[in-house]
Design an enzyme around this catalytic site. Structure first.
Site, PDB file in Angstrom:
ATOM      1  N   GLU A 114      19.728  13.705  15.094  1.00  0.00           N
ATOM      2  CA  GLU A 114      19.095  13.570  13.790  1.00  0.00           C
ATOM      3  C   GLU A 114      19.411  14.797  12.930  1.00  0.00           C
ATOM      4  O   GLU A 114      19.358  15.927  13.402  1.00  0.00           O
ATOM      5  CB  GLU A 114      17.568  13.482  13.956  1.00  0.00           C
ATOM      6  CG  GLU A 114      17.120  12.311  14.802  1.00  0.00           C
ATOM      7  CD  GLU A 114      16.610  11.138  13.970  1.00  0.00           C
ATOM      8  OE1 GLU A 114      16.733  11.184  12.732  1.00  0.00           O
ATOM      9  OE2 GLU A 114      16.087  10.193  14.580  1.00  0.00           O
ATOM     10  N   GLU A 125       4.094  12.859   9.141  1.00  0.00           N
ATOM     11  CA  GLU A 125       4.820  11.784   9.795  1.00  0.00           C
ATOM     12  C   GLU A 125       6.312  12.080   9.729  1.00  0.00           C
ATOM     13  O   GLU A 125       6.945  11.941   8.681  1.00  0.00           O
ATOM     14  CB  GLU A 125       4.513  10.442   9.123  1.00  0.00           C
ATOM     15  CG  GLU A 125       5.032   9.275   9.921  1.00  0.00           C
ATOM     16  CD  GLU A 125       5.914   8.353   9.127  1.00  0.00           C
ATOM     17  OE1 GLU A 125       6.167   7.244   9.602  1.00  0.00           O
ATOM     18  OE2 GLU A 125       6.376   8.720   8.042  1.00  0.00           O
ATOM     19  N   ASP A 131       2.548  10.862   4.673  1.00  0.00           N
ATOM     20  CA  ASP A 131       3.506   9.771   4.873  1.00  0.00           C
ATOM     21  C   ASP A 131       4.914  10.258   4.528  1.00  0.00           C
ATOM     22  O   ASP A 131       5.101  11.022   3.569  1.00  0.00           O
ATOM     23  CB  ASP A 131       3.111   8.612   3.941  1.00  0.00           C
ATOM     24  CG  ASP A 131       4.054   7.425   4.038  1.00  0.00           C
ATOM     25  OD1 ASP A 131       4.059   6.770   5.085  1.00  0.00           O
ATOM     26  OD2 ASP A 131       4.789   7.163   3.060  1.00  0.00           O
ATOM     27  N   ARG A 185       0.834  -1.220   0.000  1.00  0.00           N
ATOM     28  CA  ARG A 185       0.000   0.000   0.000  1.00  0.00           C
ATOM     29  C   ARG A 185       0.861   1.259   0.000  1.00  0.00           C
ATOM     30  O   ARG A 185       0.370   2.355  -0.288  1.00  0.00           O
ATOM     31  CB  ARG A 185      -0.912   0.017   1.236  1.00  0.00           C
ATOM     32  CG  ARG A 185      -1.731  -1.239   1.432  1.00  0.00           C
ATOM     33  CD  ARG A 185      -2.777  -1.445   0.355  1.00  0.00           C
ATOM     34  NE  ARG A 185      -3.857  -0.470   0.376  1.00  0.00           N
ATOM     35  CZ  ARG A 185      -4.961  -0.582   1.103  1.00  0.00           C
ATOM     36  NH1 ARG A 185      -5.143  -1.616   1.898  1.00  0.00           N
ATOM     37  NH2 ARG A 185      -5.924   0.336   1.032  1.00  0.00           N
TER      38      ARG A 185
HETATM   39  C1  LM2 Z   1       6.377   5.212   5.984  1.00  0.00           C
HETATM   40  N1  LM2 Z   1       6.457   6.306   6.641  1.00  0.00           N
HETATM   41  O1  LM2 Z   1       7.369   7.203   6.418  1.00  0.00           O
HETATM   42  C2  LM2 Z   1       5.357   4.188   6.284  1.00  0.00           C
HETATM   43  O2  LM2 Z   1       4.761   4.433   7.564  1.00  0.00           O
HETATM   44  C3  LM2 Z   1       6.016   2.842   6.187  1.00  0.00           C
HETATM   45  O3  LM2 Z   1       5.114   1.823   6.551  1.00  0.00           O
HETATM   46  C4  LM2 Z   1       6.544   2.644   4.765  1.00  0.00           C
HETATM   47  O4  LM2 Z   1       7.353   1.462   4.671  1.00  0.00           O
HETATM   48  C5  LM2 Z   1       7.472   3.778   4.364  1.00  0.00           C
HETATM   49  N2  LM2 Z   1       7.280   5.014   5.033  1.00  0.00           N
HETATM   50  C6  LM2 Z   1       7.309   4.052   2.876  1.00  0.00           C
HETATM   51  O5  LM2 Z   1       6.060   4.655   2.636  1.00  0.00           O
HETATM   52  C7  LM2 Z   1       6.699   0.259   4.337  1.00  0.00           C
HETATM   53  C8  LM2 Z   1       7.488  -0.940   4.838  1.00  0.00           C
HETATM   54  C9  LM2 Z   1       8.743  -1.152   4.014  1.00  0.00           C
HETATM   55  C10 LM2 Z   1       8.355  -1.320   2.561  1.00  0.00           C
HETATM   56  C11 LM2 Z   1       7.695  -0.006   2.141  1.00  0.00           C
HETATM   57  C12 LM2 Z   1       7.258  -0.001   0.697  1.00  0.00           C
HETATM   58  O6  LM2 Z   1       7.845  -0.719   6.213  1.00  0.00           O
HETATM   59  O7  LM2 Z   1       9.378  -2.373   4.450  1.00  0.00           O
HETATM   60  O8  LM2 Z   1       9.500  -1.574   1.773  1.00  0.00           O
HETATM   61  O9  LM2 Z   1       6.484   0.191   2.934  1.00  0.00           O
HETATM   62  O10 LM2 Z   1       6.379  -1.050   0.428  1.00  0.00           O
HETATM   63  C13 LM2 Z   1       9.418  -2.745   0.935  1.00  0.00           C
HETATM   64  C14 LM2 Z   1      10.486  -3.753   1.290  1.00  0.00           C
HETATM   65  C15 LM2 Z   1      11.877  -3.137   1.036  1.00  0.00           C
HETATM   66  C16 LM2 Z   1      12.013  -2.727  -0.433  1.00  0.00           C
HETATM   67  C17 LM2 Z   1      10.857  -1.755  -0.744  1.00  0.00           C
HETATM   68  C18 LM2 Z   1      10.854  -1.342  -2.211  1.00  0.00           C
HETATM   69  O11 LM2 Z   1      10.362  -4.094   2.663  1.00  0.00           O
HETATM   70  O12 LM2 Z   1      12.886  -4.122   1.317  1.00  0.00           O
HETATM   71  O13 LM2 Z   1      13.258  -2.040  -0.622  1.00  0.00           O
HETATM   72  O14 LM2 Z   1       9.589  -2.359  -0.447  1.00  0.00           O
HETATM   73  O15 LM2 Z   1      10.629  -2.456  -3.039  1.00  0.00           O
HETATM   74  C19 LM2 Z   1      14.141  -2.586  -1.577  1.00  0.00           C
END
Ligand code: LM2
Ligand code: CA
Length: 495
Positions: free
Chosen positions: A238, A229, A197, A64
């Site tokens: 930071e 966020e 986000d 998402r």
């Molecule tokens: C956020 N806030 O800043 C969201 O609260 C968080 O849930 C989102 O990460 C992030 N930022 C991006 O909107 C999540 C999740 C990640 C995931 C991303 C994208 O925590 O693990 O990344 O959504 O779906 C995933 C894979 C990662 C990969 C990425 C791109 O875990 O390994 O990176 O997709 O394919 C190569």
């Protein structure tokens, strides 16, 4: 200020993580509206990446956060029509919809050529259904933000790819106008607020420009609500701070969850030289704690990320010892600081892959849905947790409303893990987090009479389905035999 963002400190909202549009609409009518919730944070509605590296991951919750366009024609929560129906139904019930707006980036490396939730395709830095092309994306010269950038390179945090997600040039007018068109389209449907986000990954000037061009709530002159966020957990270490964003709109205060988490978990705190304890919370929110001003801070006990992330042992969530999540959420709503968000989770096994998807049972199933017969910390491993439905937490929405703008008064503690405090005559709460009973005669600051203990039952038809509490000479006899139990009374539930 660009938006009238400071919400009343009498309000509460809920994050219905990964719920369907239809289920959210029904929840507004049947539960959230009647209980007085201000709003729901709903999942990102954008067309999103639908498949990942393997079949196991194709339904992970985090797809998402990989938008393929600004269409809401289809997402895992449902169709555009279902989204529109949800917004109307919630507005009708007096509950605002806050959309989780993923505007910093698109999918991971173009979705790696995989199909979207609408059966469409993109490639790296090329999203034909927006359309965006290479000129709309940053290219910072390396594949993604490095861990060390968070300490010493703000530009990289903002201009490089966050976990390889194609990073938009939010400084460019072409990108800004696409984002603004998307958000104003949602506002026209009746959406009243936005979670921005990954705000930390965009320059404040970019967000300021976008927010300043958002239309007011449909049919009014009232600005939409915006919160950003910004994860700023280690003040002083930071490259980017939460306070860079407070002049634009409200900001998530991640330190709140860590600060109270360390107290409720009793974790060793080097700066105190001892284990955290509830008695330490007497002054929380005061400047000494170094958190954002109360009227800028969105607070939560846990969120969807830190339940699954490195921080999960410091924060409190439903995975913790029996009753701990309940008393921490109840505490958060009883105290005056910030704008609280209740996290409504689903069960996942902490040892499982963090990408495990949402439950397959419906939210209204008698087995694993919100109707399942359970209370705080059911201890299950499947289905929806539905923290917001726990009787006491749902009743704290009215407590907080009643105590709006009232100071914290009548503080009492045993010096360790039993605390009690009032809200200047409007309400009073006592919390026992010791393994021995809390038995005390305490001054509440409240008018004499009989009150409903809204943590043990509902106040209905001027009577109480839970314990009745008598205040006499302003005092109550608190009797909480069990660890992780609490009682609360307020003037809106006086018999
Ligand atoms: C956020 N806030 O800043 C969201 O609260 C968080 O849930 C989102 O990460 C992030 N930022 C991006 O909107 C999540 C999740 C990640 C995931 C991303 C994208 O925590 O693990 O990344 O959504 O779906 C995933 C894979 C990662 C990969 C990425 C791109 O875990 O390994 O990176 O997709 O394919 C190569
Ligand atoms: Ca960025």
């Amino acid at each position: 200020s660009l938006t009238a963002n400071a919400q009343s400190n009498g309000d509460t909202f809920v994050h219905l993580f990964e719920w369907n549009w239809t289920d959210i609409g029904r929840e507004c009518t049947e539960f959230l509206g009647p209980k007085g919730f201000k709003a729901v944070q709903v999942p990102p509605p954008q067309e999103h990446r639908a498949k990942d590296y393997g079949a196991l991951d194709e339904d992970a919750w985090w797809v998402r956060y990989q938008p393929m366009s600004y269409s809401i024609g289809n997402s895992r929560s449902g169709t555009e029509q279902q989204f529109r129906d949800m917004v109307s139904e919630c507005n009708q019930a007096g509950v605002d919809i806050y959309v989780d707006a993923v505007i910093n980036h698109m999918a991971g490396d173009g979705g790696d050529g995989t199909v979207s939730s609408m059966g469409r395709y993109a490639s790296q830095n090329n999203y034909p259904d927006v359309p965006y092309s290479a000129a709309d994306f940053h290219n910072c010269g390396k594949p993604e933000i490095d861990g060390s950038d968070y300490q010493n390179n703000a530009a990289n945090v903002r201009n490089c790819d966050l976990v390889r997600l194609d990073d938009l040039k939010t400084e460019s007018e072409n990108v800004r106008s696409k984002i603004i068109g998307f958000l104003n389209g949602l506002t026209a449907m009746g959406v009243k607020g936005y979670r921005i986000d990954a705000a930390k990954h965009m320059a404040p000037a970019d967000i300021q420009n976008i927010v300043s061009r958002l239309n007011p709530i449909a049919g009014t002159n009232t600005p939409v609500y915006v919160f950003q966020e910004v994860i700023d957990k280690s003040p002083g270490q930071e490259a980017i701070t939460a306070s860079e964003y407070t002049s634009i709109a409200d900001v998530t205060e991640f330190q709140w969850a860590d600060n109270i988490g360390r107290k409720f978990q009793g974790l060793f705190e080097p700066s105190f030289g001892q284990n955290g304890k509830l008695a330490d919370l007497e002054t929380i929110g005061s400047p000494a704690w170094g958190m954002l001003p109360s009227d800028k801070a969105v607070i939560f006990v846990s969120n969807h990320d830190d339940q699954r992330g490195d921080g999960r042992f410091a924060i409190v969530d439903y995975n913790d010892e029996f009753g701990l999540n309940f008393i921490a959420e109840a505490y958060q709503m009883a105290q005056p600081y910030g704008y609280p968000k209740i996290m409504s989770s689903y069960y996942f096994n902490a040892n499982e892959d963090r990408s495990v998807s949402r439950p397959t049972v419906p939210t209204n199933s008698p087995t694993g849905g919100c109707e399942a017969p359970y209370g705080p910390n059911r201890g299950g491993s499947e289905g929806w947790v539905c923290e917001h439905r726990w009787t006491g937490l749902a009743n704290m929405v009215a407590f907080r409303k009643t105590a709006e703008n009232q100071a914290l008064t009548n503080w009492w503690s045993n010096g360790a893990n039993q605390i009690a405090f009032g809200r200047n005559g409007a309400g009073f709460i006592a919390i026992n987090h010791e393994s021995y009973p809390l038995v005390q005669q305490l001054q509440t600051g409240m008018a004499d009479g009989q009150y409903c203990d809204i943590l043990s039952g509902d106040f209905v038809n001027n009577s109480c389905t839970g314990d009745i509490i008598t205040v006499s000479s302003g005092q109550v006899s608190v009797n909480l035999p069990n660890r992780n139990s609490a009682m609360a009374i307020h003037t809106g539930a006086k018999i």
